[in-house]
Design a protein around this motif. Structure first.
Motif, PDB file in Angstrom:
ATOM      1  N   CYS A 176       0.817  -1.220   0.000  1.00  0.00           N
ATOM      2  CA  CYS A 176       0.000   0.000   0.000  1.00  0.00           C
ATOM      3  C   CYS A 176       0.851   1.271   0.000  1.00  0.00           C
ATOM      4  O   CYS A 176       0.322   2.365  -0.218  1.00  0.00           O
ATOM      5  CB  CYS A 176      -0.939   0.011   1.199  1.00  0.00           C
ATOM      6  N   ASN A 177       2.141   1.151   0.277  1.00  0.00           N
ATOM      7  CA  ASN A 177       3.012   2.334   0.250  1.00  0.00           C
ATOM      8  C   ASN A 177       3.088   2.903  -1.162  1.00  0.00           C
ATOM      9  O   ASN A 177       3.112   2.157  -2.142  1.00  0.00           O
ATOM     10  CB  ASN A 177       4.430   1.975   0.723  1.00  0.00           C
ATOM     11  N   THR A 178       3.196   4.205  -1.244  1.00  0.00           N
ATOM     12  CA  THR A 178       3.415   4.831  -2.545  1.00  0.00           C
ATOM     13  C   THR A 178       4.847   4.546  -3.003  1.00  0.00           C
ATOM     14  O   THR A 178       5.736   4.308  -2.164  1.00  0.00           O
ATOM     15  CB  THR A 178       3.203   6.353  -2.469  1.00  0.00           C
ATOM     16  N   PRO A 179       5.113   4.560  -4.295  1.00  0.00           N
ATOM     17  CA  PRO A 179       6.476   4.337  -4.778  1.00  0.00           C
ATOM     18  C   PRO A 179       7.491   5.304  -4.169  1.00  0.00           C
ATOM     19  O   PRO A 179       8.619   4.898  -3.859  1.00  0.00           O
ATOM     20  CB  PRO A 179       6.355   4.542  -6.287  1.00  0.00           C
ATOM     21  N   SER A 180       7.104   6.561  -3.970  1.00  0.00           N
ATOM     22  CA  SER A 180       8.044   7.533  -3.400  1.00  0.00           C
ATOM     23  C   SER A 180       8.368   7.207  -1.948  1.00  0.00           C
ATOM     24  O   SER A 180       9.518   7.348  -1.509  1.00  0.00           O
ATOM     25  CB  SER A 180       7.480   8.954  -3.509  1.00  0.00           C
ATOM     26  N   LEU A 181       7.350   6.749  -1.190  1.00  0.00           N
ATOM     27  CA  LEU A 181       7.601   6.391   0.215  1.00  0.00           C
ATOM     28  C   LEU A 181       8.469   5.143   0.296  1.00  0.00           C
ATOM     29  O   LEU A 181       9.378   5.062   1.130  1.00  0.00           O
ATOM     30  CB  LEU A 181       6.283   6.170   0.956  1.00  0.00           C
ATOM     31  N   LYS A 182       8.215   4.167  -0.569  1.00  0.00           N
ATOM     32  CA  LYS A 182       9.059   2.966  -0.589  1.00  0.00           C
ATOM     33  C   LYS A 182      10.519   3.342  -0.846  1.00  0.00           C
ATOM     34  O   LYS A 182      11.429   2.821  -0.202  1.00  0.00           O
ATOM     35  CB  LYS A 182       8.575   2.001  -1.672  1.00  0.00           C
ATOM     36  N   LYS A 183      10.725   4.255  -1.770  1.00  0.00           N
ATOM     37  CA  LYS A 183      12.087   4.678  -2.108  1.00  0.00           C
ATOM     38  C   LYS A 183      12.754   5.355  -0.916  1.00  0.00           C
ATOM     39  O   LYS A 183      13.938   5.111  -0.630  1.00  0.00           O
ATOM     40  CB  LYS A 183      12.039   5.630  -3.305  1.00  0.00           C
TER      41      LYS A 183
END
Length: 254
Positions: A114-121
């Motif tokens: 559920c994390n956004t790609p930017s948060l995962k990064k």
């Protein structure tokens, strides 16, 4: 050419069948990492009580806390654990104490699909960076292949994965720098009663007499399984119980 990091003998045979490989040349090496200490515990305490020592460790050690990945089977367990750490630590949840609750300041974060790609990064960058603030990642299997953080020294599973190959892959993310690491697995009778959990994983959880390392890597049949660590007390919790080295020192993540 077919390449994989972790595959049992049965999996290798199935891959070769699917790919139509005949008389294939096999180059194999055991995935065993002798610097990882394995332990298994039944869930006799609540999730709050089980993780209270880790919460206290964060309070006292702060950025000296060992980098840890906590794998959970469900998004609900991830969310509960994350909120437990957050509510228990209060203003100590971030570093420096009292810093805003944003990803760059958090000592604990949650990594799910559920994390956004930017948060995962951002999470991966903070966790991989040697001087990053992030000490603990609470994750589902979304925290998967390709993650390379060499200074992770503790893996905790709150509930078993579906199979031994997944467990070996996930615990193998610890101790990549060669230093001692710990892999802890917590299970309940309900966990191992689930239909998605393979029999070999159930047997690993219920095992109370054989060396855990021997049970884990028995199905790989690589021909070069290294001797278990010496003394016995640094191999696994079962070997530790019968160790006779007279100076037993239970390993702690470094």
């Amino acid at each position: 050419m077919a390449l994989t990091a972790t595959a049992t003998k049965a999996t290798r045979k199935e891959v070769m069948r699917i790919l139509g490989m005949r008389n294939a040349v096999l180059v194999t090496k055991s995935p065993d990492k002798p610097n990882i200490y394995y332990s298994v515990s039944e869930k006799n305490e609540s999730i709050d009580d089980t993780f209270e020592p880790l919460i206290q460790e964060l309070r006292t050690s702060r950025l000296q806390t060992v980098k840890t990945i906590i794998f959970c089977r469900t998004y609900q367990d991830c969310s509960y654990l994350y909120l437990l750490f957050k509510s228990s630590l209060g203003t100590e949840f971030t570093n420096p104490i009292g810093a805003p609750d944003y990803s760059p300041f958090r000592m604990i974060d949650m990594f799910t699909a559920c994390n956004t790609p930017s948060l995962k990064k951002k999470i991966l960058h903070s966790f991989s960076y040697p001087n990053g603030q992030l000490r603990i990642v609470i994750a589902t299997i979304a925290f998967g292949m390709g993650i390379d953080c060499p200074d992770v020294h503790r893996i905790i599973h709150w509930g078993p994965p579906s199979d031994l190959e997944s467990y070996i892959q996930e615990t193998g993310r610890a101790g990549r720098d060669g230093n001692s690491a710990v892999a802890e697995l917590y299970f309940s009778r309900r966990d191992i009663g689930q239909c998605y959990v393979e029999e070999t994983m159930k047997a690993y959880c219920k095992n109370d007499s054989q060396c855990r390392r021997a049970v884990l890597f028995n199905d790989f049949d690589c021909g070069d399984l290294p001797a278990k660590p010496v003394p016995d007390c640094v191999c696994c919790d079962i070997c530790a119980m019968v160790c006779t080295c007279t100076s037993c020192k239970f390993p702690s993540p470094s």
